[in-house]
Design a protein around this motif. Sequence first.
Motif, PDB file in Angstrom:
ATOM      1  N   GLY A  14       0.802  -1.213   0.000  1.00 55.69           N
ATOM      2  CA  GLY A  14       0.000   0.000   0.000  1.00 55.69           C
ATOM      3  C   GLY A  14       0.831   1.258   0.000  1.00 55.69           C
ATOM      4  N   GLY A  15       1.873   1.293  -0.844  1.00 55.62           N
ATOM      5  CA  GLY A  15       2.672   2.496  -1.005  1.00 55.62           C
ATOM      6  C   GLY A  15       2.172   3.331  -2.165  1.00 55.62           C
ATOM      7  N   VAL A  16       2.982   4.302  -2.574  1.00 50.80           N
ATOM      8  CA  VAL A  16       2.555   5.260  -3.591  1.00 50.80           C
ATOM      9  C   VAL A  16       2.176   4.586  -4.900  1.00 50.80           C
ATOM     10  N   CYS A  17       3.018   3.676  -5.414  1.00 50.28           N
ATOM     11  CA  CYS A  17       2.728   3.133  -6.749  1.00 50.28           C
ATOM     12  C   CYS A  17       1.569   2.143  -6.705  1.00 50.28           C
ATOM     13  N   GLY A  18       1.467   1.343  -5.637  1.00 50.30           N
ATOM     14  CA  GLY A  18       0.343   0.420  -5.536  1.00 50.30           C
ATOM     15  C   GLY A  18      -0.980   1.153  -5.422  1.00 50.30           C
ATOM     16  N   ILE A  19      -0.997   2.213  -4.622  1.00 47.96           N
ATOM     17  CA  ILE A  19      -2.238   2.974  -4.460  1.00 47.96           C
ATOM     18  C   ILE A  19      -2.565   3.735  -5.740  1.00 47.96           C
ATOM     19  N   THR A  20      -1.553   4.271  -6.418  1.00 47.79           N
ATOM     20  CA  THR A  20      -1.814   4.943  -7.700  1.00 47.79           C
ATOM     21  C   THR A  20      -2.483   3.991  -8.675  1.00 47.79           C
ATOM     22  N   CYS A  21      -1.987   2.766  -8.750  1.00 41.90           N
ATOM     23  CA  CYS A  21      -2.585   1.767  -9.632  1.00 41.90           C
ATOM     24  C   CYS A  21      -4.041   1.513  -9.237  1.00 41.90           C
ATOM     25  N   ALA A  22      -4.279   1.378  -7.930  1.00 45.48           N
ATOM     26  CA  ALA A  22      -5.637   1.118  -7.457  1.00 45.48           C
ATOM     27  C   ALA A  22      -6.567   2.291  -7.778  1.00 45.48           C
ATOM     28  N   VAL A  23      -6.071   3.527  -7.603  1.00 36.97           N
ATOM     29  CA  VAL A  23      -6.889   4.701  -7.914  1.00 36.97           C
ATOM     30  C   VAL A  23      -7.219   4.732  -9.403  1.00 36.97           C
ATOM     31  N   ALA A  24      -6.211   4.466 -10.247  1.00 39.78           N
ATOM     32  CA  ALA A  24      -6.441   4.479 -11.692  1.00 39.78           C
ATOM     33  C   ALA A  24      -7.442   3.401 -12.099  1.00 39.78           C
ATOM     34  N   LEU A  25      -7.389   2.242 -11.455  1.00 39.88           N
ATOM     35  CA  LEU A  25      -8.367   1.194 -11.733  1.00 39.88           C
ATOM     36  C   LEU A  25      -9.761   1.606 -11.279  1.00 39.88           C
ATOM     37  N   THR A  26      -9.833   2.264 -10.121  1.00 38.01           N
ATOM     38  CA  THR A  26     -11.125   2.728  -9.615  1.00 38.01           C
ATOM     39  C   THR A  26     -11.788   3.680 -10.605  1.00 38.01           C
TER      40      THR A  26
END
Length: 426
Positions: A14-26
């Motif tokens: 749950g760092g910057v790149c993992g959360i960025t990916c999750a936000v983009a998927l959302t």
Amino acid sequence: MSKPSDLRIAIIGGGVCGITCAVALTKKGINAHIYEAKGKYGEIGAGIGIGASSLQIMRELGIYDDLLACTPNPGECNIQGFRFVFGSEGHEEIFKMPARPDEYAVGIHRVTFLDILVKHLDPQYTHFNKRCVDVTVAEKFPSSSTAIFDDGSTIEADVVLLANGIKCPLRHIITGSKSNAAFGNNVCYRGLVAREETKKRGIETTYWDEPTIAIGNNRSLVIYPINGGAVLNIAAFVTRYGYAIGHPDVARDDSAPTLEVVSNEELLEKFKDYDSNLLSILGCLAKPNKWYINVVYPHLDSFVKGRVALLGDAAHAMVPHLYAGAGQGIEDGYLLAQLLSHPQTTSENVEVVLEAYDAVRRPRSQKVWDDSYAAGKAQAGMGPSGFTKDGIINDVTGIMDFVNSYKLGDELMQVEVMLKERSVWV
């Protein structure tokens, strides 16, 4: 053909790149599940540079304005190039490397950036205290992969994305070897200095409102304001570029700690020949963090295997001298989100889609890795042109050109061409 929204996507970390990916998927209508080993979100470190490529992505995700609200002049990027000076008394200016408006960047506290990103996630899809210890790699198109956690629980997913940093314990799933992490011949003393504290001590700091790199022999000190200008972000590097990475005289054991809290005296001793004003500012760091910067080395032959993919520092951790390490992870996460949400990506062809991700992202991120290392040498006076004003100018000029060449959408078009040529997409 299954719909993209049917893909089960697990993001480990749950760092910057993992959360960025999750936000983009959302934003594409897919809720990926994030599995974070800690009990809450929280980035370690101090300031982080969000470069031009990442800002393009942040604008696309609707996060750009939130970032700019945190800069010293709200609404404006606070890194519009860098000033290079010698670290010695008087901090003689070497030159200024201005940036075009489309190359501006934002310096921000890591925790603040993470908080901004998390606001765009539905919390029900985040799972804390979930340390992943293994993933079964699906090959030849079986239905799913299985992630196994240290509490004995398991989950099934069509895709598992490993975004758990340089210490990623699962990288061997992709590489086949135990570790591809090595000491990057850089130690960084990090900390934050409150402007209020410098005022109390009578220290003048307005000169450092402009992002600056102070160069010394085998050392460099990066300083720029964050948190609306109320705080100075300090990164003071001591380097050993005379040795190859992994050389036995400088190599560190994999089990050695990467972070220590040290005395202010140690920091001041390392920079004792630096400008007195800079030393006064460094003197405000009572207990600086001392980071041993590890990197992924040598370059990986692949970021993917089956339905499992690496992104961010787990794939290509680099020295931070182009301020592009986080940006490369953000680019990884954004492209993965575009591919995994694409109408023509299915559970049946997702392995081939991940191979295309690797074919596009690995060469770019590894080139940025190389450029970052070269930039570190130049900023420590160890570049090929030497430790002179003209030499430093020669070695630094143009060093940001490749990392700033990113154009939103170009990588997706590259992948579309690849997959259409293979008749995976039509």
